[in-house]
Design a protein around this motif. Structure first.
Motif, PDB file in Angstrom:
ATOM      1  N   THR A 178     -45.935  22.513  17.365  1.00 16.57           N
ATOM      2  CA  THR A 178     -45.021  23.196  16.452  1.00 16.57           C
ATOM      3  C   THR A 178     -45.157  22.514  15.100  1.00 16.57           C
ATOM      4  OG1 THR A 178     -43.307  21.701  17.232  1.00 16.57           O
ATOM      5  CG2 THR A 178     -43.284  23.916  18.148  1.00 16.57           C
ATOM      6  N   CYS A 179     -44.676  23.176  14.091  1.00 18.32           N
ATOM      7  CA  CYS A 179     -44.776  22.644  12.732  1.00 18.32           C
ATOM      8  C   CYS A 179     -43.912  21.389  12.596  1.00 18.32           C
ATOM      9  CB  CYS A 179     -44.318  23.723  11.761  1.00 18.32           C
ATOM     10  SG  CYS A 179     -44.217  23.152  10.068  1.00 18.32           S
ATOM     11  N   PRO A 180     -44.488  20.269  12.154  1.00 21.70           N
ATOM     12  CA  PRO A 180     -43.683  19.053  12.004  1.00 21.70           C
ATOM     13  C   PRO A 180     -42.628  19.195  10.899  1.00 21.70           C
ATOM     14  CG  PRO A 180     -45.961  18.678  11.297  1.00 21.70           C
ATOM     15  CD  PRO A 180     -45.894  20.073  11.824  1.00 21.70           C
ATOM     16  N   ASP A 181     -42.815  20.137   9.992  1.00 19.35           N
ATOM     17  CA  ASP A 181     -41.845  20.307   8.897  1.00 19.35           C
ATOM     18  C   ASP A 181     -40.656  21.179   9.290  1.00 19.35           C
ATOM     19  OD1 ASP A 181     -43.490  18.785   7.325  1.00 19.35           O
ATOM     20  OD2 ASP A 181     -44.567  20.523   6.498  1.00 19.35           O
ATOM     21  N   CYS A 182     -40.940  22.250  10.049  1.00 21.20           N
ATOM     22  CA  CYS A 182     -39.834  23.181  10.300  1.00 21.20           C
ATOM     23  C   CYS A 182     -39.695  23.583  11.773  1.00 21.20           C
ATOM     24  CB  CYS A 182     -40.004  24.437   9.448  1.00 21.20           C
ATOM     25  SG  CYS A 182     -41.215  25.594  10.088  1.00 21.20           S
ATOM     26  N   GLY A 183     -40.615  23.157  12.616  1.00 20.60           N
ATOM     27  CA  GLY A 183     -40.505  23.499  14.041  1.00 20.60           C
ATOM     28  C   GLY A 183     -41.054  24.879  14.394  1.00 20.60           C
ATOM     29  N   GLY A 184     -41.620  25.586  13.415  1.00 23.24           N
ATOM     30  CA  GLY A 184     -42.169  26.924  13.672  1.00 23.24           C
ATOM     31  C   GLY A 184     -43.418  26.883  14.554  1.00 23.24           C
ATOM     32  N   VAL A 185     -43.798  28.063  15.115  1.00 23.66           N
ATOM     33  CA  VAL A 185     -45.017  28.094  15.927  1.00 23.66           C
ATOM     34  C   VAL A 185     -46.247  28.182  15.027  1.00 23.66           C
ATOM     35  CG1 VAL A 185     -44.022  29.025  18.055  1.00 23.66           C
ATOM     36  CG2 VAL A 185     -44.947  30.574  16.312  1.00 23.66           C
ATOM     37  N   ALA A 223     -51.673  26.654  10.915  1.00 26.17           N
ATOM     38  CA  ALA A 223     -50.887  27.408   9.937  1.00 26.17           C
ATOM     39  C   ALA A 223     -49.535  27.727  10.566  1.00 26.17           C
ATOM     40  CB  ALA A 223     -51.617  28.695   9.560  1.00 26.17           C
ATOM     41  N   CYS A 224     -48.467  27.312   9.909  1.00 22.94           N
ATOM     42  CA  CYS A 224     -47.115  27.565  10.430  1.00 22.94           C
ATOM     43  C   CYS A 224     -46.684  28.981  10.055  1.00 22.94           C
ATOM     44  CB  CYS A 224     -46.125  26.554   9.873  1.00 22.94           C
ATOM     45  SG  CYS A 224     -44.417  26.953  10.324  1.00 22.94           S
ATOM     46  N   LEU A 225     -46.222  29.727  11.055  1.00 25.22           N
ATOM     47  CA  LEU A 225     -45.826  31.113  10.793  1.00 25.22           C
ATOM     48  C   LEU A 225     -44.439  31.202  10.165  1.00 25.22           C
ATOM     49  CD1 LEU A 225     -47.158  33.042  13.925  1.00 25.22           C
ATOM     50  CD2 LEU A 225     -48.261  32.590  11.736  1.00 25.22           C
ATOM     51  N   ALA A 226     -43.697  30.092  10.208  1.00 24.39           N
ATOM     52  CA  ALA A 226     -42.337  30.128   9.652  1.00 24.39           C
ATOM     53  C   ALA A 226     -42.321  29.692   8.184  1.00 24.39           C
ATOM     54  CB  ALA A 226     -41.412  29.264  10.487  1.00 24.39           C
ATOM     55  N   CYS A 227     -42.788  28.448   7.904  1.00 21.68           N
ATOM     56  CA  CYS A 227     -42.688  27.958   6.515  1.00 21.68           C
ATOM     57  C   CYS A 227     -43.995  28.135   5.741  1.00 21.68           C
ATOM     58  CB  CYS A 227     -42.260  26.486   6.502  1.00 21.68           C
ATOM     59  SG  CYS A 227     -43.569  25.340   7.013  1.00 21.68           S
ATOM     60  N   ARG A 228     -45.035  28.652   6.431  1.00 18.40           N
ATOM     61  CA  ARG A 228     -46.356  28.888   5.813  1.00 18.40           C
ATOM     62  C   ARG A 228     -47.083  27.594   5.446  1.00 18.40           C
ATOM     63  NH1 ARG A 228     -47.436  33.964   7.326  1.00 18.40           N
ATOM     64  NH2 ARG A 228     -45.376  34.598   7.929  1.00 18.40           N
TER      65      ARG A 228
HETATM   66 ZN    ZN Z   1     -43.315  25.142   9.286  1.00 16.94          ZN
END
Ligand code: ZN
Ligand code: PLP
Length: 490
Positions: free
Chosen positions: A41-48, A25-30
């Motif tokens: 990291t999230c492949p979509d936005c780089g979030g943790v 679960a990405c904490l940035a883009c959900r």
């Molecule tokens: Zn993300």
């Protein structure tokens, strides 16, 4: 104990089967991602990322009391895969089957109650949880056991082969990664990146002894971390830092064990934990939230993070009382005796921010705090603890100094009980003790020894013993005993 001897209703549940549906679960883009690949990291936005179980009905379908009982009874099993962090299989990584589980003796570290004298001096009853009694002598083994079990699962299910595992480390992550990778042998090689001269000789000897490739980089941990992140984005390597969300899952077991050891009574309880890269506090927050969500505990304990003044970005972040006005600023660190936590840009900061919010919300009040301590206080409290029968490392000293600070600031009250993380074994950091005893700290550490806490070996002098068969031997023993008696004021 054999399965037939357990209470009948528990028997079918003692040996867990793979279940659930874990997702990143990405904490940035959900956004959500499948766990058939190792992502950092999230492949979509780089979030943790954090790992969540999207199909936890099998846990929710039973009361918390059922899980308490199951975990209590599992203590009596002899199955090796359930001796460590996977006693809590359903709460850790339920998709893994037992042959995936890598167990090297981690977890179930003891809670050691402070003796009456130390309790009186500090002002509240407290325990150290001795994470130094893990196999590589720090809590990192919890996360590593989970991350490497997951890699084994990937290898076994042919999703990946021939893994090169890498990590940046302040010393203990590399010791642990190298140990667990060494056990897996052929299928996985490990390389560790260390800040040159900023890990202790003991910590350096550990990955070398396990056969890992050790690469020293001039700079501090934060520099090594950037290099490792770059590597993981451009080369086929498996990152074993706590950015890897599988590490967090394993480290949640610290919370499960504290709860279980106190019979799931977390009322008037405060946990103190040093913060470096912030993986451990993330895991402790997430772990207790999980226990509350599934009904194993009814009250969330207070969590107090501790940072040295020389590496305190998380403390500074929470100095601002209004959440909307907080801004995280990475900092350049200064030398710290809590070297394993000497980190100016913790990778888990977004996780901390999110989980602290959830934790306070669940608690119905502010229940997470961060305090700051001086280098001097860290050393003094480590030595004070160890003079009372503990085996605290400098970071364990930081926990105790943090307890004293939190009591002064009334963040912890006199009627609470505290559990302090002694995150590694004292022996790993004995060099700092030597500097204290010899008064040889470089000035930037800002540590001056207190006479009452210093210690040094004494000697009976230059006389060498003759051979035991020599008639003069008896005289040697007598003279030496007399000197010892004088030294001991007998
Ligand atoms: Zn993300
Ligand atoms: C890694 C480590 C820390 C810091 O833990 P984080 O999860 O990075 O915050 C503290 N003490 C010891 C001994 C460590 O090895």
């Amino acid at each position: 104990m054999q399965i037939q001897a357990f209470p009948k209703p528990l028997q079918p549940h003692l040996i867990p089967v793979p279940r659930g549906n874990l997702e990143y679960a990405c904490l940035a883009c959900r956004g959500r991602q499948a766990i058939d690949k190792l992502l950092y990291t999230c492949p979509d936005c780089g979030g943790v990322l954090l790992i969540e179980n999207r199909d936890d009905r099998f846990i929710r379908n039973r009361r918390g009391a059922f899980w308490q009982r199951l975990f209590d009874y599992r203590r009596l099993l002899t199955e090796p895969a359930l001796q460590g962090i996977f006693r809590y299989h359903e709460l850790v990584a339920p998709i893994l089957s037992l042959p995936d589980v890598l167990y090297l003796g981690e977890g179930h570290t003891p809670l050691i109650r402070a003796n009456p004298a130390l309790t009186r001096q500090i002002g509240v009853p407290f325990y150290f949880k001795n994470e130094g009694q893990n196999p590589s002598a720090s809590f990192k083994d919890r996360g590593m056991a989970c991350a490497l079990s997951y890699l084994r699962y990937l290898i076994r299910s042919k999703k990946q082969k021939d893994i090169l595992a890498v990590c940046a480390s302040t010393g203990d992550t590399s010791a642990s990664a190298a140990l667990y990778a060494a056990y897996l042998g052929e299928s996985i090689r490990s390389a560790v990146l260390l800040p040159q001269g900023k890990v202790t000789p003991q910590q350096l000897s550990q990955p070398l002894g396990s056969g890992a490739t050790v690469i020293e980089i001039p700079g501090v941990f934060d520099d090594c971390m950037k290099v490792v992140e770059y590597l993981s984005e451009h080369y086929p390597v498996a990152l074993l830092n706590s950015k890897n969300a599988w590490r967090i899952l394993g480290q949640e077991t610290y919370a499960f064990e504290v709860a279980q050891a106190l019979d799931y009574q977390c009322d008037r309880l405060a946990l103190l934990v040093p913060i470096g890269n912030a993986g451990n506090i993330t895991a402790i927050l997430a772990g207790f939230l999980k226990l509350a969500r599934y009904g194993l505990i009814t009250k969330l304990p207070k969590i107090v993070g501790v940072q040295s003044r020389h590496a305190n970005p998380v403390y500074k972040y929470y100095l601002e009382p209004v959440p909307g006005r907080r801004a995280f600023r990475p900092m350049a660190v200064q030398p710290s005796v809590a070297q394993a936590a000497m980190i100016g840009n913790p990778v888990s900061m977004p996780r901390v921010i999110e989980l602290v919010e959830r934790y306070n919300e669940w608690s119905g009040r502010r229940n997470v705090f961060v305090v700051e301590v001086a280098e001097q206080a860290i050393m003094d409290h480590m030595l004070l603890a160890n003079r009372n029968g503990h085996i605290a490392c400098t970071q364990g000293g930081e926990s105790l100094a943090g307890l004293v600070r939190a009591l002064e600031e009334k963040k912890i009250g006199r009627r609470e009980t505290a559990v302090l993380a002694a995150t590694a074994h004292a022996l790993k950091f004995s060099g700092f003790q030597d500097m204290y005893f010899q008064n040889s700290f470089p000035p930037e550490f800002e540590v001056r020894p207190r006479k009452a806490l210093q210690n040094a070996p004494r000697t009976t002098g230059g006389e060498l013993p003759p051979r035991p068969a020599d008639p003069a031997y008896a005289g040697f023993v007598e003279r030496t005993a007399a000197k010892v008696a004088r030294l001991l004021k007998l």
